[in-house]
Design a protein around this motif. Structure first.
Motif, short mmCIF file in Angstrom:
data_model
loop_
_atom_site.label_atom_id
_atom_site.label_comp_id
_atom_site.label_asym_id
_atom_site.label_seq_id
_atom_site.Cartn_x
_atom_site.Cartn_y
_atom_site.Cartn_z
N THR A 326 0.85 -1.19 0.00
CA THR A 326 0.00 0.00 0.00
C THR A 326 0.88 1.24 0.00
OG1 THR A 326 -0.08 0.19 2.40
CG2 THR A 326 -1.74 -1.22 1.38
N THR A 327 0.29 2.35 -0.39
CA THR A 327 1.06 3.61 -0.43
C THR A 327 1.56 3.97 0.97
OG1 THR A 327 -1.01 4.84 -0.24
CG2 THR A 327 -0.13 4.52 -2.43
N GLU A 328 0.86 3.52 2.00
CA GLU A 328 1.30 3.84 3.36
C GLU A 328 2.48 2.97 3.80
OE1 GLU A 328 -1.80 4.30 6.14
OE2 GLU A 328 -2.54 5.94 4.90
N GLN A 329 2.58 1.77 3.23
CA GLN A 329 3.68 0.88 3.60
C GLN A 329 4.96 1.21 2.85
OE1 GLN A 329 1.71 -2.68 2.33
NE2 GLN A 329 0.97 -3.23 4.38
N LEU A 330 4.81 1.88 1.73
CA LEU A 330 5.92 2.14 0.82
C LEU A 330 7.06 2.88 1.52
CD1 LEU A 330 5.95 1.50 -2.23
CD2 LEU A 330 5.32 3.87 -2.63
N ARG A 331 8.28 2.37 1.37
CA ARG A 331 9.41 3.06 2.02
C ARG A 331 10.70 2.82 1.24
NH1 ARG A 331 8.89 -1.83 4.71
NH2 ARG A 331 10.91 -2.89 4.69
N PHE A 332 11.68 3.62 1.55
CA PHE A 332 12.99 3.52 0.91
C PHE A 332 13.52 2.09 0.98
CE2 PHE A 332 17.59 3.38 1.13
CZ PHE A 332 17.95 4.11 0.01
N GLY A 333 14.02 1.63 -0.14
CA GLY A 333 14.66 0.32 -0.15
C GLY A 333 13.76 -0.81 -0.61
N HIS A 334 12.43 -0.57 -0.62
CA HIS A 334 11.52 -1.62 -1.07
C HIS A 334 11.87 -2.03 -2.51
CE1 HIS A 334 7.72 -1.81 1.59
NE2 HIS A 334 8.09 -3.05 1.31
N ARG A 335 12.00 -3.33 -2.74
CA ARG A 335 12.18 -3.84 -4.11
C ARG A 335 10.79 -4.15 -4.64
NH1 ARG A 335 17.99 -3.77 -5.00
NH2 ARG A 335 18.63 -3.29 -2.87
N VAL A 336 10.35 -3.43 -5.63
CA VAL A 336 8.97 -3.59 -6.09
C VAL A 336 8.91 -3.89 -7.58
CG1 VAL A 336 8.12 -1.98 -4.33
CG2 VAL A 336 8.68 -1.12 -6.62
N SER A 337 7.83 -4.56 -7.94
CA SER A 337 7.47 -4.69 -9.35
C SER A 337 6.25 -3.80 -9.57
CB SER A 337 7.12 -6.14 -9.68
OG SER A 337 8.26 -6.96 -9.53
N VAL A 338 6.38 -2.91 -10.55
CA VAL A 338 5.25 -2.04 -10.88
C VAL A 338 4.47 -2.72 -11.99
CG1 VAL A 338 4.55 0.26 -11.64
CG2 VAL A 338 6.70 -0.04 -10.35
N ILE A 339 3.21 -3.02 -11.71
CA ILE A 339 2.41 -3.60 -12.79
C ILE A 339 1.25 -2.67 -13.12
CG2 ILE A 339 3.02 -5.94 -12.00
CD1 ILE A 339 0.06 -6.29 -11.26
N VAL A 340 0.86 -2.73 -14.38
CA VAL A 340 -0.32 -1.97 -14.80
C VAL A 340 -1.28 -2.95 -15.44
CG1 VAL A 340 0.78 -1.30 -16.98
CG2 VAL A 340 -1.15 0.04 -16.11
N ALA A 341 -2.56 -2.82 -15.11
CA ALA A 341 -3.57 -3.74 -15.62
C ALA A 341 -4.78 -2.93 -16.06
CB ALA A 341 -3.96 -4.75 -14.54
N PRO A 342 -5.49 -3.42 -17.06
CA PRO A 342 -6.59 -2.62 -17.62
C PRO A 342 -7.78 -2.54 -16.66
CG PRO A 342 -6.51 -4.79 -18.65
CD PRO A 342 -5.30 -4.69 -17.77
N CYS A 343 -8.35 -1.37 -16.59
CA CYS A 343 -9.59 -1.19 -15.82
C CYS A 343 -10.77 -1.74 -16.62
CB CYS A 343 -9.81 0.29 -15.54
SG CYS A 343 -9.93 1.30 -17.04
N ASP A 344 -11.93 -1.79 -15.99
CA ASP A 344 -13.16 -2.14 -16.70
C ASP A 344 -13.31 -1.19 -17.89
OD1 ASP A 344 -16.03 -3.63 -16.13
OD2 ASP A 344 -16.27 -1.68 -17.14
N PRO A 345 -13.70 -1.72 -19.06
CA PRO A 345 -13.74 -0.86 -20.27
C PRO A 345 -14.66 0.36 -20.12
CG PRO A 345 -14.64 -3.07 -20.69
CD PRO A 345 -13.99 -3.12 -19.36
N ARG A 346 -15.65 0.26 -19.25
CA ARG A 346 -16.57 1.41 -19.10
C ARG A 346 -15.87 2.63 -18.51
NH1 ARG A 346 -21.09 -2.08 -16.15
NH2 ARG A 346 -19.19 -3.26 -15.63
#
Lengths: 375, 375
Positions: A326-346
């Motif tokens: 979560t954005t609140e857990q995010l901190r320096f040093g975290h190794r993350v994978s950023v993924i993007v996924a499609p929203c509902d087409p509407r």
């Protein structure tokens, strides 16, 4: 998509499903939506007391079903410390059904991401009602008018807002933005965490305005995040499962955050293998992750490029485990994978983008959405 | 008390009575309560459209009457510019009666001082219902729990709050302070001015908890303030009519004001014939005049003495005309008569003082009330 990750159509939510939905809903929360753990505790307690909850596929809802969503509203940080009282869900539903003069046949989720994926499970167990397998967003958003139901003409009000002390407000507003405004103030007075019920609708309206199968989807994401289930690249498996892609593997090198008007706003700066040499990724968030920019590491705006935005799902996953951060857990040093996924087409219609695209959050940028996806 | 100033028992409120009540309610507003002129405009328009309003003496209310007070809530400065819409009063009543499932037999006033003496006249005319001759305070106070009804156990909620746009909230709270808190936030969202209906009660509860005859009292005060009606000392006549006394004749030499948390707070410094040489009077106000101090002119606290406090009525009247001066109108050079008049005796109980004495407004001082008065 491998057989192991094929979405299963859940028919019942028991304790095992609660755990799976909790993990998956954290992904769909796209950084926000409130900690699903609170919802999991509530749902598990209710299931232990009243038994598992039957799940009704959206397509099977009869036209004349009376569908009542329930949710928690407030600041995620407060929700974690101020757990709803045992009777609070029931009072939210009772206040609204009394006002409407209707008997409810189904409980529903407004928000599949975060805590509100599981609060309705607790409600359905307590009320002895089936739960609809779907939700109003297919993800999480911060404001209550940000649901597809607003686009399909379902009114947020009459809505109820109740606290753990016994206070209750029933709101009836001229539009869904006014519902957000009044309910937000009442929620703040109630201590920044309240139980709400709103968007009461019939089965036909639910089929038109909800995103189908999102609780099943959350559970299947959760299964995928079981240790070992997705091999050594769980983030890639999650991205594939959601029809999206991995945007970057990176390390968090800076997080700037401020809490304003009840939202956790800020920017995370990432550096890593998904970025060219001398460039960084920045993630702008307002509770949820909203905008990904690719920019020179010296932060000069020259050559900055927006590469993904809401309403698409922008999720930061722990690279090793795939667990949502979560954005609140995010901190320096975290190794993350950023993924993007499609929203509902509407959400990709002009109306959908106006309601939940970058401009809805005050960004001047146009929406940048995944292309060539089958949503 | 001369025959000319004997209280008349009004039986009907027509256009002439609206004018008289407006002048008298400004006195009972003790500096606050909102400008009665707005209420007078609303009441006059409604009477022109629907005819005069029948006034029911409190003592004649049957036990099973269903009494519904209506009022404006908000910042007096805003109310003057944002006049309620024609249907707003009706919607406030309709929202509450629908919630209660009751038919109303009588409209009532929560507050005899200021604008809310006449808003219910407009409501009664529009609804074609009789109005109760009485109110919940016998004066004006800033917060909605500050009514004798709180002391006699009548709940402020269920209550309705509606704006001119069509938004509506129905609140149900654990106590009357919570009603104030939630209604205040909703009112602020609605633009700092809203129409409310609350403290629904039966006739027996109204007889126990309202102050009798306060609309008649306001009208008789208004008659007294007709040019020439009270001789050359209208302030003394008003004080006598209210069973109080003139505390000082003085000139305003300083006004310090600040608007905080929605209230007009400040202090007025007065110098004049009611003060000893080298001494001044100061009036502390928070919308209403709350505290009168007699102090050395150099503002040294030595020898400072509190000589009058809420819940007694502290009114500043124009010395020449007797017209009430609101805390917002108060300015350097005003020649004023400071009068103090006894509040309803129930305000003088320990519970009454806790609810509306100096401590309720954050002052450390004990209440100083008129002695030897027959209230």
């Amino acid at each position: 998509m491998s057989a192991a990750t094929a979405p299963r159509q859940l028919r019942e939510v028991g304790l095992a499903e609660v755990r799976a939905i909790s993990r998956g809903a954290a992904v769909l929360g796209t950084g926000g939506g409130g900690d699903p753990h609170i919802g999991a505790l509530m749902a598990a307690a209710a299931i232990r007391a009243y038994g598992p909850v039957a799940l009704t596929p959206l397509a099977e809802l009869p036209d004349d079903a009376v569908v009542l969503p329930v949710a928690m509203m407030g600041a995620p940080t407060v929700m974690v410390e101020k757990i709803p009282s045992a009777d609070q869900v029931g009072r939210a539903v009772e206040a609204l059904t009394r006002h409407l003069g209707l008997g409810v046949t189904h409980v529903a989720c407004i928000e599949a991401g975060g805590v509100n994926s599981l609060v309705p499970v607790a409600a359905a167990a307590e009320l002895g009602l089936p739960l609809v397998d779907g939700d109003g967003m297919g993800r999480a958003f911060p404001e209550l008018q940000q649901v597809l139901l607003t686009l399909t003409g379902v009114r947020a009000t009459p809505m109820s807002v109740v606290d753990e002390k016994g206070n209750c407000a029933v709101l009836d507003t001229v539009d869904n933005r006014w519902a957000e405004r009044l309910a937000r103030s009442v929620t703040i007075d109630m201590g920044c965490s309240a139980m709400i019920s709103n968007y009461a609708m019939d089965g036909a309206a639910a089929r038109r305005g909800l995103v189908p199968g999102t609780l099943s989807l959350a559970a299947s994401l959760g299964d995928l995040l079981e240790p070992g289930a997705a091999g050594d690249d769980p983030a890639a498996a999650v991205a594939e499962h959601l029809g999206g892609r991995v945007l970057a593997r990176a390390k968090v090198i800076d997080v700037e955050r401020r809490t304003t008007t009840g939202f956790a706003r800020g920017t995370a700066v990432l550096e890593g293998s998904g970025c060219d040499v001398g460039r960084t990724l920045t993630i702008d968030f307002q509770n949820e992750n909203l905008l990904v920019r690719d920019r020179p590491a010296d932060r000069d705006d020259d050559g900055e490029r927006v590469i993904a935005t809401a309403p698409d799902l922008i999720c930061l996953l722990d690279t090793a485990t795939g667990a949502a951060i979560t954005t609140e857990q995010l901190r320096f040093g975290h190794r993350v994978s950023v993924i993007v996924a499609p929203c509902d087409p509407r959400w990709r219609s002009p109306e959908g983008l106006a309601l939940a695209g970058p401009s809805a959050f005050g960004y001047p940028d146009d929406a940048v959405l995944l292309e060539g996806v089958s949503a």
